[in-house]
Design a protein around this motif. Structure first.
Motif, PDB file in Angstrom:
ATOM      1  N   TYR A   1     -46.267  51.181 -10.607  1.00  0.00           N
ATOM      2  CA  TYR A   1     -45.046  51.325 -11.454  1.00  0.00           C
ATOM      3  C   TYR A   1     -45.645  52.452 -12.563  1.00  0.00           C
ATOM      4  CZ  TYR A   1     -43.735  47.142  -9.382  1.00  0.00           C
ATOM      5  OH  TYR A   1     -43.966  45.863  -8.193  1.00  0.00           O
ATOM      6  N   ASP A   2     -46.470  53.022 -12.939  1.00  0.00           N
ATOM      7  CA  ASP A   2     -47.122  53.071 -13.563  1.00  0.00           C
ATOM      8  C   ASP A   2     -47.409  55.092 -13.651  1.00  0.00           C
ATOM      9  OD1 ASP A   2     -49.557  52.945 -12.235  1.00  0.00           O
ATOM     10  OD2 ASP A   2     -50.897  52.881 -13.869  1.00  0.00           O
TER      11      ASP A   2
ATOM     12  N   ARG B   1     -45.505  57.970 -13.061  1.00  0.00           N
ATOM     13  CA  ARG B   1     -44.336  59.278 -13.233  1.00  0.00           C
ATOM     14  C   ARG B   1     -43.794  59.635 -12.700  1.00  0.00           C
ATOM     15  NH1 ARG B   1     -47.413  59.566 -17.858  1.00  0.00           N
ATOM     16  NH2 ARG B   1     -47.138  62.251 -17.496  1.00  0.00           N
TER      17      ARG B   1
ATOM     18  N   LYS C   1     -51.939  60.766 -13.714  1.00  0.00           N
ATOM     19  CA  LYS C   1     -50.876  59.544 -13.066  1.00  0.00           C
ATOM     20  C   LYS C   1     -49.395  60.870 -12.418  1.00  0.00           C
ATOM     21  CE  LYS C   1     -53.952  55.249 -13.000  1.00  0.00           C
ATOM     22  NZ  LYS C   1     -54.051  54.090 -12.699  1.00  0.00           N
TER      23      LYS C   1
END
Length: 229
Positions: free
Chosen positions: A60-61, A63, A80
């Motif tokens: 979820y982290d 982007r 990330k």
């Protein structure tokens, strides 16, 4: 040892790799363009495909951003961030789904600490420096007739070859992961999966071509260095 111009008979050693590189680039451009005109049944954009796959993996982290560069799609492990070109990010096509999924494959490799990716990422700084210095040292060695410099240049360029070789399993594995998820998740169906594979196979050939070019260049440097031995 006298200085040899870079356009001489040893250039013939590069010819097969140059031909393959030209073919690979033509292949990826034509295949990408063909399937960038074919809309998927589900109509997901590349961004939606990537987000679904990332969320399914618990990433979820990570982007997703737009990068203004055709076929410049990549995953940035240090920040990330998965960066997609506009056609892929907004596209609802087989090409956009395949490429977006491939980049997610790299994010999954990063999460799982996939060994070839870890090795490749760890040697990037050294390879970047070595790739620049290798030519400077090699040319200086030829010009000055100093065998030690040409040998050092060759050793540094060997790092580039190693990097390209390690890149192959990283790219092939990312594509395998992508195709498996596209199929199992029901993002693409039947023939769509086969066509997405054609896009990713064509992209993979550019990495094969780059590896062959690096190996051919290494052989050529050795030939130039040993010419008067």
């Amino acid at each position: 040892m006298p200085f040899y111009p870079f356009f001489d008979s040893t250039m013939l050693l590069l010819l097969p790799a140059i031909i393959i590189s030209f073919w690979a680039q033509t292949k990826i451009n034509s295949t990408y363009s063909k399937y960038n005109e074919v809309r998927t049944v589900n109509g997901y954009t590349g961004q939606q495909v990537a987000r679904m796959m990332l969320d399914d993996a618990g990433l979820y982290d990570v982007r997703i951003e737009v990068i203004n560069s055709k076929l410049g799609d990549h995953y940035d492990p240090s920040n990330k961030v998965l960066r997609l070109s506009p056609d892929v990010y907004f596209g609802e096509t087989i090409s956009s789904a395949g490429i977006a999924a491939h980049e997610v494959g790299h994010a999954l490799q990063h999460k799982e600490k996939y060994a070839p990716l870890v090795i490749r990422n760890s040697i990037v700084p050294a390879v970047n420096i070595g790739s620049s210095l290798s030519w400077i040292l090699f040319i200086a060695g030829l010009f000055l007739g100093f065998k030690g410099l040409t040998t050092l240049g060759i050793i540094l360029f060997l790092g580039v070859v190693v990097f390209q070789i390690i890149t192959l399993p990283v790219e092939f594995n990312a594509s395998t992961r992508a195709l498996d998820i596209l199929k199992s998740r029901g993002i693409l169906y039947a023939e769509e999966n086969k066509n997405a594979q054609k896009v990713l196979d064509a992209a993979a050939m550019t990495y094969v071509a780059a590896t062959l070019m690096a190996i051919s260049q290494l052989v050529r440097l050795i030939a130039l260095s040993n010419r008067d031995d």
